[in-house]
Design an enzyme around this catalytic site. Structure first.
Site, PDB file in Angstrom:
ATOM      1  CD  GLU A 123      -1.151  -0.176   3.735  1.00  0.00           C
ATOM      2  OE1 GLU A 123      -1.670  -1.273   3.941  1.00  0.00           O
ATOM      3  OE2 GLU A 123      -1.368   0.837   4.424  1.00  0.00           O
ATOM      4  CE  LYS A 125       7.551   5.178   4.972  1.00  0.00           C
ATOM      5  NZ  LYS A 125       7.583   6.581   5.298  1.00  0.00           N
ATOM      6  CG  ASP A 127       5.870  12.337   2.919  1.00  0.00           C
ATOM      7  OD1 ASP A 127       6.252  12.082   4.069  1.00  0.00           O
ATOM      8  OD2 ASP A 127       6.548  12.962   2.092  1.00  0.00           O
ATOM      9  CE  LYS A 330      11.142   6.863   2.254  1.00  0.00           C
ATOM     10  NZ  LYS A 330      11.729   7.363   3.462  1.00  0.00           N
ATOM     11  CB  CYS A 423      42.552  29.599   0.793  1.00  0.00           C
ATOM     12  SG  CYS A 423      41.182  30.335   1.689  1.00  0.00           S
ATOM     13  CB  CYS A 441      42.228  27.236   3.927  1.00  0.00           C
ATOM     14  SG  CYS A 441      43.125  28.678   4.498  1.00  0.00           S
ATOM     15  CB  CYS A 447      42.020  32.076   6.447  1.00  0.00           C
ATOM     16  SG  CYS A 447      40.759  31.844   5.188  1.00  0.00           S
TER      17      CYS A 447
END
Ligand code: IVH
Length: 682
Positions: A123, A125, A127, A330, A423, A441, A447
């Site tokens: 059946e 599911k 939500d 799912k 960086c 970094c 920095c």
């Protein structure tokens, strides 16, 4: 806990020193999902994290996992509604994502049942938000939310406002005095759209999705408003009946019950579900629904495959997490193609540089997506993602967008992908440590991007919780030169702030109060705010119990660090290094001189329990815990070799905890024995 921390767990290896932090992350996600009705990460990622922890626990039987979130349904019930205990726990379902998973499930059923015939009922599911409805003598007497699975919230008055939740159900006719129904409260998709249109017209914030709205609406303390929310219920199971199962009609099969419920006037999977004789039939039916679900009038996130015979269900039973006779299949999240026009890089507070895909805006499941985290270099390389590609975006669990794959057929004129070498904020060279997926970094001192993130983290809700000093304000203050580092938060020039657009006496006073209040935070908050790797809320609280002055940690040896609950060798090294780095000590002295609290609770170093760790199992006793701490003892979270005494309600039950304690050489005591032994306690 921040989303980036959770995503880091998904990307990193689990080991004995970070195991408890992984558990905390899962508990946090459970709490968010079940209690706050918020989905932080996709179901798929949740499952990855869950399985990582579960696998680690299986491979490490020496670790006490009896209270792990993998063994419990979500923890913690928060509400202003009355709490009610579920007579039969409201469990979760285990998940499957493809035909193979379903075939594995079928194999396990075959093995468990032996050589007998069986069939499935499949059946949708639904939500929404789960609900338990108790009928006594045909009348609805109580409705409860799922809560943590063992205790939920009593929302009876609100449930009476939900369509298809009948005030009267004629169960007597079927031979039962008491019946508890389990179901899902949902909102019809088109009614949801209309509600949002109306809200927009009224200038109200629109709702995010049907699931969160259903869940939130059940908890409103205004039944008229609950009625406005267009809630309705699907009943999918019988929780329990009296007289007991075995004597009445509802003991036969799921398909029969669905039909009976529908005959009584409830909305169920009648007309939607199907009895399937083979797993191939199950798979085909799941595929059929996956195709048509987008056009179905309710949100469904998968199918539930259940053994049809109730007797067979009962014979298989359940784990503490899910029934063995059912599995959720799912659906794949909805995917949309779009063009990736750039990859940008974000520098986090620990220096981790995260790639972010900038895409042409695309609407996925009702939300416009413009940027998507690409997590790390390996993720980009394994999916072969390149700038200029057409990529598929999915919003799994309808919340966080992900790039799942590239449309190779659409590829034109793209260049090979190469991770940046320096960086983007301070131009220092990036490094990638062995065994890690992230580039970092390592310029931790100057920095600018790291500095900004560190300040944001320091002031955030989970750390120093400085009211009025959010992310945007910090960014602006840095731009305006009003703050430059963490200590400067406590040296603000409020007159300068008053000159900025949008700042008034009142807002400045609020900010000042927020900053002042943070000075007297408990010591563990400052420990979190320092941003030491692996020091989240639980760890910080454990550490704070050890010293009455934070800088006493300067003298700690590696052995002393390792002796602390949940601190493994790697963590010990990281803490040792932190408290030996000059810049960190300087920061702490500076904060202290500016009035920030570095003191913890006084520890009674001459008390009879000093140096002893006491763990409670199966219950908590706050009064006794206070007394233990007053005598210099420490109350631990988990039983380990570091524990001195385990306090149990009852001894000699042969429980796994008790056995483990004895194996570790930990003394086991009842409360009475403990109080007798340490007689000064009572
Ligand atoms: S059967 C022991 N059937 O899914 C659990 N659950 O992930 C038996 N759900 O909390 C659940 N539709 O609220 C079942 N047709 C359905 C369902 C369903 C939605 C929800 C349920 C549960 C969650 C488990």
């Amino acid at each position: 806990m921040l989303l980036v921390d959770i995503l880091n767990f998904l990307n990193s290896e689990i080991n004995s020193s970070n195991y408890s932090e992984f558990c905390r992350a899962l508990e946090y996600l459970n709490h968010k999902y079940y209690i706050d009705a918020e989905q932080v990460i996709s179901d798929y990622d949740y499952d990855v994290l869950f399985k990582k922890i579960e696998k680690f626990e299986e491979e490490h039987p020496e670790i006490d996992s009896s209270e792990s979130p993998t063994k419990l349904v979500a923890k913690g019930a928060r509400s202003s509604f009355e709490t009610v205990a579920h007579s039969v726990p409201m469990l979760s379902l285990s998940n499957s994502y493809n035909a193979e998973d379903l075939i594995d499930f079928d194999d396990s059923i075959k093995k468990e049942l032996g050589d007998v015939d069986y069939e499935y009922y499949v059946e949708p599911k639904f939500d929404g938000s789960s609900i338990a409805l108790l009928y006594e003598n045909n009348n609805l007497v109580r409705a409860a939310t799922r809560g943590d699975g063992t205790k939920g919230e009593d929302i009876t008055a609100n449930a009476r406002m939900v369509k298809h939740i009948l005030q009267v159900g004629d169960f007597k006719k079927l031979g039962y005095d008491t019946v508890e129904l389990r179901g899902e409260v949902v909102i019809n998709k088109s009614k949801f759209e209309k509600m949002n249109e109306a809200r927009e017209e009224q200038g109200l914030v629109t709702f995010q999705n049907t699931r969160n709205t259903a869940s939130g609406s059940l908890r409103i303390k205004d039944i008229a408003e609950v009625k406005n929310r267009n809630l309705e219920a699907f009943i999918y199971n019988i929780g329990f009946v009296k007289p007991e199962m075995g004597s009445g009609d509802l003991e036969k099969s799921q398909s029969f019950n669905i039909e009976q419920l529908s005959k009584l006037g409830f909305q169920s999977a009648q007309g939607l579900g199907k009895t399937c004789k083979t797993i191939e039939e199950v798979i085909a039916f799941c595929n059929e629904w996956e195709e048509k679900r987008a056009h179905y009038e309710y949100d469904i996130d998968g199918m539930v495959v259940k053994l049809n015979s109730i007797q067979q269900q009962l014979s298989l039973g359940a784990t503490s997490h899910h029934p063995k006779w059912a599995i959720a299949y799912k659906f794949k999240a909805i995917e949309k193609p779009t063009k990736l026009f750039n990859i940008e890089y974000q520098v986090g507070r620990t220096g981790i540089v995260t790639p972010v895909a900038k895409v042409e805006p695309v609407s996925v499941g009702g939300v416009t997506v413009r940027s998507v985290s690409l997590h790390n270099e390996d993720n980009i390389l394994s999916k072969d993602i390149r700038i200029g590609d057409i990529v598929f975006i999915e919003r799994a669990g309808d919340v966080i967008p992900q790039i799942t794959r590239v449309d190779i057929n659409e590829r034109k004129n793209v260049v090979d992908f190469e991770y940046i070498k320096t960086c983007p904020s301070c131009a220092s060279e990036l490094i990638r440590r062995d065994g890690e997926a992230a580039w970092r970094c390592v310029n931790t001192t100057t920095c600018p991007a790291q500095n900004l993130e560190k300040i944001i983290y320091f002031a955030s809700k989970d750390a120093m919780n400085i009211n009025g000093l959010g992310k945007d304000i910090i960014k602006r203050f840095i731009e305006e030169g009003i703050i430059k580092d963490i200590p400067s938060i406590y040296q603000l020039n409020y007159e300068e702030i008053l000159k900025l657009d949008g700042w008034k006496e009142k807002s400045i006073e609020n900010l000042r109060q927020g900053i002042e209040a943070s000075k007297s935070n408990e010591m563990h908050r400052l420990l979190i705010a320092l941003g030491i790797d692996g020091v989240g809320n639980t760890m910080a609280k454990s550490l704070a119990k050890k010293v009455s002055y934070l800088l006493d940690f300067k003298e700690y040896t590696i052995d002393q660090w390792v002796a602390i609950d949940d601190v493994g060798p790697k963590m010990a090294q990281s803490l040792f290094d932190f408290f030996h780095k000059e810049e960190n000590l300087k920061l702490l002295y500076k904060l202290e001189s500016l009035g920030v609290n570095l003191k913890g609770a006084e520890i009674n170093t001459t008390g009879i329990l000093y140096g002893k760790q006491i763990v409670f199992t199966g219950f908590r006793n706050p009064e006794l815990e206070k007394k233990i701490e007053a005598l210099g003892g420490e109350v631990g979270n988990t039983l380990s070799k570091k524990t001195s005494i385990l306090i149990m309600k009852e001894k000699g039950s042969g429980s796994s905890k008790e056995k483990k304690a004895l194996d570790y050489g930990v003394e086991v005591m009842t409360v009475e024995e403990f109080e007798r032994e340490y007689s000064s306690i009572s």
